[in-house]
Design an enzyme around this catalytic site. Structure first.
Site, short mmCIF file in Angstrom:
data_model
loop_
_atom_site.label_atom_id
_atom_site.label_comp_id
_atom_site.label_asym_id
_atom_site.label_seq_id
_atom_site.Cartn_x
_atom_site.Cartn_y
_atom_site.Cartn_z
N HIS A 277 0.84 -1.20 0.00
CA HIS A 277 0.00 0.00 0.00
C HIS A 277 0.87 1.25 0.00
O HIS A 277 0.57 2.24 -0.68
CB HIS A 277 -0.93 0.01 1.22
CG HIS A 277 -2.16 -0.81 1.06
ND1 HIS A 277 -2.13 -2.19 0.99
CD2 HIS A 277 -3.47 -0.45 0.95
CE1 HIS A 277 -3.37 -2.64 0.85
NE2 HIS A 277 -4.19 -1.61 0.81
N HIS B 89 1.48 -3.28 9.30
CA HIS B 89 2.91 -3.15 9.03
C HIS B 89 3.61 -2.45 10.18
O HIS B 89 2.99 -1.75 10.98
CB HIS B 89 3.15 -2.34 7.76
CG HIS B 89 2.67 -3.00 6.52
ND1 HIS B 89 3.36 -4.02 5.89
CD2 HIS B 89 1.55 -2.80 5.77
CE1 HIS B 89 2.69 -4.41 4.81
NE2 HIS B 89 1.59 -3.69 4.73
#
Length: 207
Positions: free
Chosen positions: A119, A161
């Site tokens: 992303h 993340h």
């Protein structure tokens, strides 16, 4: 520097990454409850999903048939495909586990892994594309920058993340933009390719 020493240094860096990620998330949630941010973060996650962007952009190319847009359309498509391939390969190499595996998240294939953030790379590439490679109106720059930074922060807040995953992803997105710029597909080539892909040169297509 020996292999063991390098491993120790890398291990310490990863420990600090985990520590500072936890501190960042804790600090944010002390001021804004997770329940209020969750919907916003989920929308950001969907807004930068690789499959959604690829499918949506292919649909855009098919529906909006304008020769003046062919060059931009095809080069962005090239960048999106490049990003998916690069991130998949790097995740398969590094195989770093995510901070947490969530039940509401796709966990098949390379998406099981955390480094680098797809992303973050995708949003950074899109930012560079529309500001540097194929600039849009300056009026739109701030919304694009805000979207990119919000997407990257949301990856950490959703425990998808760690900080280094996102920073690394952004760096890769910038490099991808540089590669696309070097391999830029010109207007005539883009027109020929898109016309072929949309059946304009096939039997039964437009002449």
């Amino acid at each position: 520097m020996g292999t063991s020493q390098r491993s120790d240094i890398l291990g310490e860096i990863l420990k600090l990454d985990i520590l500072w990620t936890k501190k960042l998330v804790t600090s944010v949630f002390q001021h804004i409850p997770f329940a209020k941010l969750r919907l916003y973060c989920k929308c950001l996650e969907i807004s930068c999903n690789g499959i959604a962007w690829l499918a949506g952009w292919l649909a855009f190319i098919w529906i909006v048939d304008s020769k003046s847009l062919y060059e931009m359309q095809l080069n962005l498509l090239f960048g999106l495909i490049l990003d998916i391939i690069v991130i998949a390969v790097l995740k398969a190499i590094f195989r770093r586990r995510r901070p947490a595996v969530c039940s509401d998240m796709l966990t098949l294939g390379p998406d099981k892994f955390s480094f680098p953030s797809g992303h973050a790379s995708r949003s950074a590439f899109i930012l560079m594309f529309f500001i540097v490679l194929s600039p849009v109106s300056e009026f739109l720059w701030m919304p694009i920058v805000s979207w990119t930074l919000s997407v990257c922060l949301s990856r950490i807040l959703l425990s998808r993340h760690y900080i280094l995953d996102v920073v690394g992803g952004m760096g890769i997105g910038i490099i991808e933009a540089f590669i696309v710029g070097l391999l830029w597909i010109g207007e005539n080539a883009a027109s020929n390719i898109i016309n072929y892909l949309t059946n304009d040169y096939l039997p039964g297509g437009e002449e």
